[in-house]
Design a protein around this motif. Sequence first.
Motif: not given
Length: 329
Positions: A1-24
């Motif tokens: 089985m052949r395969w390919q891969w692709r790295i992505y980084e996608e900004p969140l639509r708005e930051p998510l604040a949790t007790a462990q900090g903010v994700w963007r």
Amino acid sequence: MRWQWRIYEEPLREPLATAQGVWRSRSGIYLRLEDEQGHVGYGEIAPLPGWGSETLSADIALCQQLPPHLTPEIIATIPEALPAAQFGFVTAWQSVGQLPYRLRPWPICALLGSGRVALEQWQQPWQQGQTTFKWKVAVLSPEEEQGILTTLLAALPQVAKLRLDANGGWDLATAERWFAWLDRHGNGKIEYVEQPLPPDQWQALLTLAQTVTTAIALDESVVSATEVQHWLERGWPGLLVIKPALFGSPERLNVLLREGLEPQRLVFSSALEGAIARTAIFQCLETWQPCRALGFGIERWRSAPLLTSLADYDAEWHRLDNYGKNYYK
Ligand SMILES: O=C(O)CCC(=O)c1ccccc1C(=O)O
Ligand SMILES: [Mg+2]
């Protein structure tokens, strides 16, 4: 089985604040498999470093090192330390020639932002028929949050259910005060509190679960299948949040269910993965048959629609092109 891969980084639509900090933003790797007959399959590796799963760099190193042709034997060698990669490759392999999946809609729990915005944010999902909500706590002080919660509980209709997610942000004394408050003011609307204490405080978590009335769910404590197994052996009596994208091979959960793990104790939840992993998870749910609203109501932060045609997969594969680099085997 052949395969390919692709790295992505996608900004969140708005930051998510949790007790462990903010994700963007959210990063991952999309996988595309193709067999000799031209059948395709897709998978997604969406690790959450700092969440007990591996780092993206560990997954990149794995992809660089795997050969250009995959077999089930090669996939089985992916180490337990890379649970997000196990999930991505196993579900990708299973999907070859099976896409698109025909999936059921399940009841969804709408995630509400921390703080006062929750007072507004529950209303739109409620109008769309959602009756379970989750609010991030341990972001403001207990006094502020209990003030907001009083208003929220009074506003929510009687059939509504609310989950509180502390993301391990309380210490034992704070948790005890919170549970005493919830026992008095919860109004029958609190479904459970998620991860009240840090993940490693297992004795205190067990004691809390045995002494308070409100149900408790473990999340950060039980990220991978191995940890779930460990907590079951310790006699954990409460609920377990399963983030399938971080859990390892879905087969591990099939085994635990066959061994008698009660499905009513499981809450399936998003790790803010992309559309390919989300669709793979919903395919797993056809087997797992969830009993509780799914913690997948996260559209406010990341749009990840279920993919319903091969054209959808192809478009998703190309969509994040601008965010990451491309790697081909
Ligand atoms: O579980 C849900 O209802 C929503 C998803 C969610 O809260 C979440 C999403 C990404 C990472 C961690 C968490 C969490 O449960 O703490
Ligand atoms: Mg949680």
